[in-house]
Design a protein around this motif. Structure first.
Motif, PDB file in Angstrom:
ATOM      1  N   THR A  11     -14.981   2.937  -7.036  1.00 27.48           N
ATOM      2  CA  THR A  11     -14.122   1.806  -6.724  1.00 27.48           C
ATOM      3  C   THR A  11     -12.679   2.150  -7.055  1.00 27.48           C
ATOM      4  N   LYS A  12     -11.782   1.913  -6.108  1.00 28.63           N
ATOM      5  CA  LYS A  12     -10.360   2.152  -6.353  1.00 28.63           C
ATOM      6  C   LYS A  12      -9.791   1.005  -7.186  1.00 28.63           C
ATOM      7  N   LEU A  13      -8.861   1.328  -8.041  1.00 29.80           N
ATOM      8  CA  LEU A  13      -8.224   0.292  -8.847  1.00 29.80           C
ATOM      9  C   LEU A  13      -7.322  -0.583  -7.976  1.00 29.80           C
ATOM     10  N   VAL A  14      -6.550   0.038  -7.132  1.00 32.06           N
ATOM     11  CA  VAL A  14      -5.686  -0.667  -6.197  1.00 32.06           C
ATOM     12  C   VAL A  14      -6.009  -0.142  -4.809  1.00 32.06           C
ATOM     13  N   ALA A  15      -6.310  -1.058  -3.886  1.00 27.66           N
ATOM     14  CA  ALA A  15      -6.790  -0.649  -2.573  1.00 27.66           C
ATOM     15  C   ALA A  15      -5.675  -0.160  -1.659  1.00 27.66           C
TER      16      ALA A  15
ATOM     17  N   PRO B 181      -1.620   1.470  -1.185  1.00 22.67           N
ATOM     18  CA  PRO B 181      -0.538   2.144  -1.917  1.00 22.67           C
ATOM     19  C   PRO B 181       0.730   1.294  -2.057  1.00 22.67           C
ATOM     20  N   TYR B 182       0.874   0.246  -1.246  1.00 17.45           N
ATOM     21  CA  TYR B 182       2.035  -0.633  -1.366  1.00 17.45           C
ATOM     22  C   TYR B 182       2.068  -1.312  -2.733  1.00 17.45           C
ATOM     23  N   ALA B 183       0.903  -1.686  -3.239  1.00 22.50           N
ATOM     24  CA  ALA B 183       0.841  -2.330  -4.562  1.00 22.50           C
ATOM     25  C   ALA B 183       1.292  -1.364  -5.650  1.00 22.50           C
ATOM     26  N   ILE B 184       0.881  -0.119  -5.532  1.00 22.09           N
ATOM     27  CA  ILE B 184       1.305   0.880  -6.522  1.00 22.09           C
ATOM     28  C   ILE B 184       2.816   1.072  -6.452  1.00 22.09           C
ATOM     29  N   GLY B 185       3.365   1.073  -5.243  1.00 21.49           N
ATOM     30  CA  GLY B 185       4.815   1.200  -5.082  1.00 21.49           C
ATOM     31  C   GLY B 185       5.562   0.050  -5.731  1.00 21.49           C
ATOM     32  N   CYS B 186       5.027  -1.164  -5.601  1.00 24.06           N
ATOM     33  CA  CYS B 186       5.667  -2.330  -6.239  1.00 24.06           C
ATOM     34  C   CYS B 186       5.651  -2.200  -7.755  1.00 24.06           C
ATOM     35  N   PHE B 187       4.525  -1.762  -8.306  1.00 20.47           N
ATOM     36  CA  PHE B 187       4.453  -1.560  -9.756  1.00 20.47           C
ATOM     37  C   PHE B 187       5.423  -0.465 -10.206  1.00 20.47           C
TER      38      PHE B 187
END
Length: 102
Positions: free
Chosen positions: A50-54, A56-62
């Motif tokens: 299971t991926k933590l964040v589905a 990559p846009y969410a990772i970019g925001c963080f």
């Protein structure tokens, strides 16, 4: 007294924010674990696949948020350093004034 390269200061508890931060961190971790365990349909702890964040846009925001946070904190620290250095300079100039008038 300060240990090798000042590492003893890092482990010092007096005046540290560690004691004030560890209790809220443990409480929030316990709440997260309980909510994850007892939430209906929750797969907790998640499977390895299971991926933590589905997306990559969410990772970019963080990353943007943490970059701004770290940048502003470092800038604030840098300003405090130079304010202290300026105050020490003023203090030594006052000492010199006292010594020269004696």
């Amino acid at each position: 007294r300060t240990g090798i390269l000042g590492f003893a200061i890092l482990g010092r508890l007096h005046g540290s924010a560690l004691l004030k931060a560890i209790i809220p961190a443990l409480v929030s971790t316990i709440i997260l674990y309980c909510v994850g365990m007892y939430a209906p349909g929750a797969d907790f702890p998640p499977d390895v696949d299971t991926k933590l964040v589905a997306h990559p846009y969410a990772i970019g925001c963080f990353m943007v948020a943490f970059t701004f946070l770290i940048t502003f904190r470092v800038n604030f620290s840098y300003g405090r350093y130079w304010e202290g250095a300026g105050n020490i300079h003023i203090m030594f100039s006052k000492y010199l004034d006292v010594a020269s008038t004696m």
